[in-house]
Design an enzyme around this catalytic site. Sequence first.
Site, PDB file in Angstrom:
ATOM      1  N   GLY A 144       0.825  -1.202   0.000  1.00 29.10           N
ATOM      2  CA  GLY A 144       0.000   0.000   0.000  1.00 29.10           C
ATOM      3  C   GLY A 144       0.858   1.251   0.000  1.00 29.10           C
ATOM      4  N   CYS A 145       0.213   2.398  -0.172  1.00 30.80           N
ATOM      5  CA  CYS A 145       0.958   3.657  -0.313  1.00 30.80           C
ATOM      6  C   CYS A 145       1.579   4.098   1.014  1.00 30.80           C
ATOM      7  CB  CYS A 145       0.066   4.749  -0.888  1.00 30.80           C
ATOM      8  SG  CYS A 145      -1.514   4.968  -0.066  1.00 30.80           S
TER       9      CYS A 145
END
Lengths: 347, 347, 347, 347
Positions: free
Chosen positions: B155-156
């Site tokens: 994920g970011c």
Amino acid sequence: MSKLKVGIVGASGYTGEELVRFLVRHPGAALAQVASRTLADVPLAKVFPQYRESISPRLAFSAADAPSLAREAIDVWFLALPHGVAASFARAFVEAGRRVIDLSADFRLSTPELYKEYYDSEHSAPDLLVAAPYVLPELMQDDVWKQAPLIACPGCYPTSIQIPLVPLLRANLIKPTPGSIVINSYSGISGAGKKNETTYLFCEREGSVKAYGIPRHRHLSEIEENLSKAAKTPVIVQFNPHLAPMKRGIATTITVPAPGITTGQVYAIWEKAYEGRRFVGILPPGQHPDTAHVANSNRVDMSASIDPRTENLIVTVAMDNLIKGAGGQAIQIMNLIAGFDEAEGLA
Amino acid sequence: MSKLKVGIVGASGYTGEELVRFLVRHPGAALAQVASRTLADVPLAKVFPQYRESISPRLAFSAADAPSLAREAIDVWFLALPHGVAASFARAFVEAGRRVIDLSADFRLSTPELYKEYYDSEHSAPDLLVAAPYVLPELMQDDVWKQAPLIACPGCYPTSIQIPLVPLLRANLIKPTPGSIVINSYSGISGAGKKNETTYLFCEREGSVKAYGIPRHRHLSEIEENLSKAAKTPVIVQFNPHLAPMKRGIATTITVPAPGITTGQVYAIWEKAYEGRRFVGILPPGQHPDTAHVANSNRVDMSASIDPRTENLIVTVAMDNLIKGAGGQAIQIMNLIAGFDEAEGLA
Amino acid sequence: MSKLKVGIVGASGYTGEELVRFLVRHPGAALAQVASRTLADVPLAKVFPQYRESISPRLAFSAADAPSLAREAIDVWFLALPHGVAASFARAFVEAGRRVIDLSADFRLSTPELYKEYYDSEHSAPDLLVAAPYVLPELMQDDVWKQAPLIACPGCYPTSIQIPLVPLLRANLIKPTPGSIVINSYSGISGAGKKNETTYLFCEREGSVKAYGIPRHRHLSEIEENLSKAAKTPVIVQFNPHLAPMKRGIATTITVPAPGITTGQVYAIWEKAYEGRRFVGILPPGQHPDTAHVANSNRVDMSASIDPRTENLIVTVAMDNLIKGAGGQAIQIMNLIAGFDEAEGLA
Amino acid sequence: MSKLKVGIVGASGYTGEELVRFLVRHPGAALAQVASRTLADVPLAKVFPQYRESISPRLAFSAADAPSLAREAIDVWFLALPHGVAASFARAFVEAGRRVIDLSADFRLSTPELYKEYYDSEHSAPDLLVAAPYVLPELMQDDVWKQAPLIACPGCYPTSIQIPLVPLLRANLIKPTPGSIVINSYSGISGAGKKNETTYLFCEREGSVKAYGIPRHRHLSEIEENLSKAAKTPVIVQFNPHLAPMKRGIATTITVPAPGITTGQVYAIWEKAYEGRRFVGILPPGQHPDTAHVANSNRVDMSASIDPRTENLIVTVAMDNLIKGAGGQAIQIMNLIAGFDEAEGLA
């Protein structure tokens, strides 16, 4: 009743602009003098086109000459000047028996030694520095300050930090160790003032969030001195300031170790401390403040959560840096010393 | 040499858009299929006007029917779907012998139990979940993962946190207690996806910085699982996510107690860990990363300072959430499994 | 003196928000009822966090039921509803003897035929439409309208166009042929209302300027009908609306063939037409209006130049679409019908 | 094949930045020299952090000394300098037998008289001015220009205006009278360059759309000279430039009297003129270009409508001012003179 006569020195920046905005509409005050080091004789309405319909076309900037300004029949002077410049005006006005509300950093600290440590120069008016009360209105514990000739207005970051933390420290609910309070603040670009530098150009700041001033921003001196007074013991915090791509607003998020503390305790202390104070908005846990919701307002919004996994307290805060963090708070102080309702002209 | 044939399922969101952007220009890959649950038969050039000059006018979305897509001669599929939706496509493609790079949260955790705890539903493909390697390329310690049929893309927020912290934890330089690592992240609005909700409207977000998801954002599961693996002991952090008024970018600022540690030690570990890695930018102390400087780039920039007053380490990080935090990182993974240079088509 | 009792139907959008903002602070009016089709029983302070310190915590939305609202003792109702919805409320309120100021497009045109031509449906209250005066306060030529039970508030684009052009047409200074007046307007995103559509998301509008609604935007009907009345002959214009990446503001630039006309003639007519009108700012030639200078203000700024090379007159205009283009203008109308100063609560 | 050796003089501004961006990734060109009047010896990677992963850490700015630069073995020089400064470099490079692509306004006009009229000073190299072809690649009618030692790159506004209008004027479809073509352009702030002036600060431009430079912007000289050549008769237009709150992008909307002309005729001419040209996007009537869709691209998008009520043609255009309006177009010119595909490194 005749109106309070007020003047501003240094109105060409963003903070001065907010002062003008509130004063031209204030029911109890009349903006009688606006002095500027660079704009003498320029009509105010030209420099503040956004308030054009509220500013008399005859009102023009006067020269920022302290001795002659001191002779004017002004009840309250606001100084919206860079640090280091305010002291000479403060001296002249105080000696002439005028009241002064200073928005610079010049009189916020309690000793010339601390000032020198953070501002890299000798303080030019140490006697005034020592005498000037530091006034965050919602946190004052008596009314003596209302008689002071010279009052220091808090900085923007420090306001967003003290409003939530001071009552908790005074109540001895949180007991921080050095560096265990972690404060991250995100400020709109106006916090830097109206500086013609590449870093503040639209093309540099659009799409940009970035940290700066880590680990020792000048506001630390003011933050820690006041948190320490509230805690009655030295408080050393981690303060991480950032720039965010918006004109105005500060979002501050604070993490504090809080073993055994409940959210209810935090809210009980806050509600007692701020009962009847219109400019502190206490939001329920989970509903986080938003800078867009306090823009153009003198309100600070805040919310608290305890994370059961870490036993940390997380406080989120939002405020307009130019208003509750500068011009609005100064007007609030003026209201209080003049005997007006503290929200007069502000809400 | 014939090009690698790649396909995307779910290309209508912001992450899919980045995949398309990189793939239409990639020298070694050909974008052969783009499937969408809502846009079947619509020409790609209409949905991605910004890449109009690089997209064949004949390329149109196909229907997102897993069985029939699985029959297509595609070498690598990218899944850019909401969590909970990716699993059925992953199953079909893996069973048909295709390689799959999943950008959703569906295969990032190591157990179905942890998935259920954070995503509130049973995992629909627990066998695939357990088998899928979680691949942040710069942090992989061997090459076994390059053979895996299904790969989970980080994920970011987790990417912006692991890049600076994992090497320090692996080296045992920092030894966090629960909640002592405090992470504040500020994300551009695209992090929320292309959701037609009031909160993501331009008029709601302009001028707005606000916290959300405190104290328990879903990405915590992924962050803590991987930091714990690196530390070989459970790591529990404080994670405070926020929205900032910009389309793309994540700025993460991390505070870690670091008694006795020097800045030099941090940089030495980072430089060793990332030697030769083009997408990690290590900035000198005091020069802070800026989201505007990594926008449209697959690079993570980071910097470190030790505050002598608090003995805390402060790490500042900036990254493009849609690129190194999503589409760019997925292309980097594709490059590595296909034997290209990891920067092919990305720099 | 007792305050004017006012109510709003449809306060959940951006226009309703502005009405609330001005009314909670208005010295002569009390906001007694706020009805919403979707927010019945929700406290106002929750929906309008930005005015939290000024809104009584006890004030909640009531249901938008026209018959029961009509029985309330409200002096003036504001309708901030989508077009097509306002008519039934207007009917009920007018029949109950209340005054109504409608901010929708429902009563702006003079005939049901023109309404049908531009809004694609039969008007549901043609008798009210015909009777309702269209009130742009600075352009009214008598006071009869102040007695009307139902008043139509002008649209945003039309206000920015009529303020500069109507006096010039009335004075017969400019004599346009069909299509020779070219109007380009750039509106902030709030002009579209609070619509949960992809096109109004932050990520779609940041960095975006684009035309739309060319060549036949609905506001054309209102623009041309009123310019024609001023010219006493049909006026057909070219109107090119655009969206600009900001929340609020309209910048309009108008080109008009002006052979033989001087800048002095234009200014003389403007100065006479707007003498003593606080909300029209006439800037000297070469000093162009700026949407940032009228944001949050009820003022329209405008400037004129004649290009000697082309003998065209170019007029530049800036205005806050939500204030002078909607909520502020409605309050100004209320002030005038209630006998207050037209700027009461607005400046 | 050895790569083309290219150099840039004046790379510290926004246009120079785009040149660097494209050149560091260009498959056929090597960025061998980057000279700056103010940044000599500074590493490029420091000034262009956004391309850090693509720039050799050893590449540093050299001093902008024309004679010594002229001795370097550079095949093509780009001049990204303010007007008035480019001429001396152009002279030295041309005399040394180098190819020069100038992005300033210095060589765009055809006569020193016209230059003096619009730029208020004598041209310092009139012989070079007269000799230098003005090259908007899609509009060139032969290949002679490809041999010219010095080539003038068009300005941003002029490119967005000529692309739609020149083919229509060449085909004699539109026959404008003086001032009847009305052009409104809205430019991102980078169009002003990297100037440290108050007017370009983030806090001044956020939320601001405003006109400027009316009625006689310097680009008019370039616009009218080239439209006149296309029409084979003098063309005098009305040009209204504006600033919009975004970093990059130009949106141009053009109104042209078009009695008897059909939309089909316009599209037929455009499609013929731009057949096979990758950087012109012709959108169907009613689908308007969006600056966000051409950001970071070398493409111009455009669309046309005829308004049957006015018999006007309305053309809407969007373009990235820094790319097709500056750096991208310059690379496109380099590609063409070097024999590369015109889109090499650009799409």
